[in-house]
Design a protein around this motif. Structure first.
Motif: not given
Length: 290
Positions: A71-96
């Motif tokens: 579960l740690a492997f699954i959760g850690g992998s999913a969390l790292a991927t999800f957060c990477q996508g969130v950062v890319l999304g925030s970058l695409l929508q623009g930073i003040h």
């Protein structure tokens, strides 16, 4: 599944270290703006990577708690991927940014668009993982991955379409960059090649060509990042910080260039060697991370 990536996962993370160090040396302003704007998702991404790395080593030693390390492997992998996508999304929508400094709120990164980008990257990496397992496994596991490859590719296409439409409707500047002037010449091949790659994956699955789905999945990922670069160019932190404004002084850039010219070939050589040495199928009774 773990044994298919056990010989290469550690070496792969070297690219993260190289990329982070090179970004800090060549574009220091990016660190002073991107990090404050995304502290929480970046810290959570690192926590996910820590759990994934620890699970690799400790799972093989555990007896009663092995399922918890799964579960740690699954959760850690999913969390790292999800957060990477969130950062890319925030970058695409623009930073003040004001005077080359982050001037927004601590939770500007949290938006429906960035959350959807995080989920979309989960689908993207799952598609790559499915293609990888088709190459590296056989029998029932490979058969299951063949069955999964077509539907997950279809979901990936829907994710790409949704993000593209959302970006055009929510970011007029990016829409103008896509369809205005000569940029359309650069952008037009991207959706065509994405559709062609998806068709190639479907065809390869039908004919059971083992290596083609993973390679075309990588190509779709490359096309996605190409579209991302086209969308924000010449900004490195949209909507206002250009690559020229964020660049370090020429001496620092030269130092980074020389260091990269020395280190990068070494990384590429040992990356090739590890994939070459550990090529071929991985079977259930092979020694490794059991």
């Amino acid at each position: 599944m773990l044994n298919t990536v056990a010989p290469v996962w550690d070496g792969n993370e070297t690219f993260m270290v190289l990329g982070g160090a090179a970004l800090y040396g060549a574009f220091p302003v990016v660190y002073s703006t991107l990090l404050p704007a995304n502290y929480m998702p970046l810290v959570l991404m690192l926590a996910g990577l820590i759990f994934r790395g620890a699970a690799f080593e400790l799972r093989s030693k555990a007896t009663r708690t092995q399922h918890l390390w799964d579960l740690a492997f699954i959760g850690g992998s999913a969390l790292a991927t999800f957060c990477q996508g969130v950062v890319l999304g925030s970058l695409l929508q623009g930073i003040h940014i004001v005077d080359d400094k982050f001037a927004g709120a601590p939770f500007d990164w949290l938006s429906p668009f960035s959350i959807f980008c995080g989920l979309g990257l989960l689908v993207t990496y799952a598609t790559l993982g499915c293609g990888w397992l088709i190459i590296k496994t056989e029998g029932e596991l490979q058969k299951a991955m063949y069955s999964l490859m077509k539907p997950i590719t279809g979901v990936l296409l829907l994710v790409i379409l949704a993000i593209s439409i959302w970006t055009v409707l929510g970011q007029p500047a990016i829409a103008q960059r896509w369809f205005g002037g000569h940029n359309l010449i650069w952008f037009a091949p991207v959706p065509v090649l994405v559709l062609a790659s998806a068709w190639g994956i479907f065809r390869a699955v039908n004919k059971q060509h083992e290596h083609v789905p993973f390679r075309l999945g990588l190509f779709m990922l490359f096309l996605g990042y190409s579209g991302f670069i086209i969308s924000i160019w010449p900004n490195i932190i949209p909507p206002s910080l250009t690559i020229w404004q964020a660049a370090a002084n020429p001496k620092s850039q030269l130092f980074i260039l020389v260091g990269t010219a020395i280190v990068l070939p070494i990384i590429l050589v040992y990356s090739y060697l590890q994939y070459h040495v550990f090529r071929g199928k991985v079977r259930e009774n092979d020694p490794g991370y059991h």
